[in-house]
Design a protein around this motif. Structure first.
Motif, PDB file in Angstrom:
ATOM      1  N   CYS A  74       0.840  -1.193   0.000  1.00 36.44           N
ATOM      2  CA  CYS A  74       0.000   0.000   0.000  1.00 36.44           C
ATOM      3  C   CYS A  74       0.881   1.250   0.000  1.00 36.44           C
ATOM      4  O   CYS A  74       1.813   1.368   0.791  1.00 36.44           O
ATOM      5  N   HIS A  77       0.935   3.559   3.398  1.00 36.28           N
ATOM      6  CA  HIS A  77       1.584   3.153   4.647  1.00 36.28           C
ATOM      7  C   HIS A  77       2.793   2.242   4.451  1.00 36.28           C
ATOM      8  O   HIS A  77       3.424   1.853   5.432  1.00 36.28           O
ATOM      9  N   CYS A 145      -2.475  -2.405   6.772  1.00 36.65           N
ATOM     10  CA  CYS A 145      -2.539  -1.073   7.396  1.00 36.65           C
ATOM     11  C   CYS A 145      -3.874  -0.876   8.117  1.00 36.65           C
ATOM     12  O   CYS A 145      -3.954  -0.104   9.071  1.00 36.65           O
TER      13      CYS A 145
HETATM   14 ZN    ZN Z   1      -2.537   1.663   3.721  1.00 39.10          ZN
END
Ligand code: ZN
Length: 192
Positions: A74, A77, A145
């Motif tokens: 991602c 994050h 995340c």
């Molecule tokens: Zn994330």
């Protein structure tokens, strides 16, 4: 793909370790900056992850490849999101192999991503590779995340890209969901 500056990653990881109050010279951490740099290089390579299990269904005018496992990072994050992708298309005289579809999925998973963009990029490339406008891609992913921070229960996030007939014809779409149903992430053991 952009070139990866591993030395810079190593410096940065060392700084993060210091910033969280760790001693980067202690036994268990000494090799960590190098390991993280190697890992990022591999995860962001855009390369095929190699061996893969997927299920190929071809019936008259519909091809479906179900349950293609992927791992991505991602971009908000830098934590993994991972799950399965399902790809369907209506061939226009050209059927491409299962491994080609798997390679397309991995190509777009192995970079910094958001799930929505990854799903659209896979659909774009399957359209190009098959010469067919009629493409459907469903991805289901667990986002660490969200799961690790307790923002949400770790139920998979489902994203679909519908193109051509799959957008126009709800029965065709339903047929794909029926075919992929045994290979869906929601049927896998929950992680919570
Ligand atoms: Zn994330």
């Amino acid at each position: 793909m952009p070139r990866i500056d591993k030395r810079k990653i190593e410096e940065a990881v060392r700084m993060i370790l210091e910033a969280i109050g760790e001693d980067p010279e202690r036994e268990g951490l000494r090799e960590t900056p190098r390991r993280v740099a190697d890992m990022l290089e591999e995860l962001l390579s855009g390369y095929d992850a190699g061996e893969e299990y997927a299920w190929f269904t071809e019936q008259s005018d519909l091809v479906v490849v179900s349950g293609i496992r992927f791992y991505s990072l991602c971009e908000h994050h830098l934590l993994p999101f991972y799950g399965v992708a399902h790809v369907a298309y209506l061939p226009k005289g050209k059927v491409i192999g299962l491994s080609k579809i798997v390679r397309i999925v991995h190509k777009y998973a192995r970079r910094l991503q958001i799930q929505e963009r990854m799903t659209e990029q896979i659909a774009d490339e399957v359209q190009k590779a098959t010469g067919s406008e009629d493409v459907m891609v469903v991805t289901e992913a667990i986002h660490l995340c969200m799961a690790m921070r307790g923002v949400k229960t770790p139920a998979p996030t489902v994203v679909a890209a519908l193109r051509g007939e799959f957008r126009r014809d709800p029965w065709l779409k339903k047929e794909v969901y029926d075919i992929i149903s045994p290979y869906r992430l929601t049927r896998h053991p929950r992680l919570d």
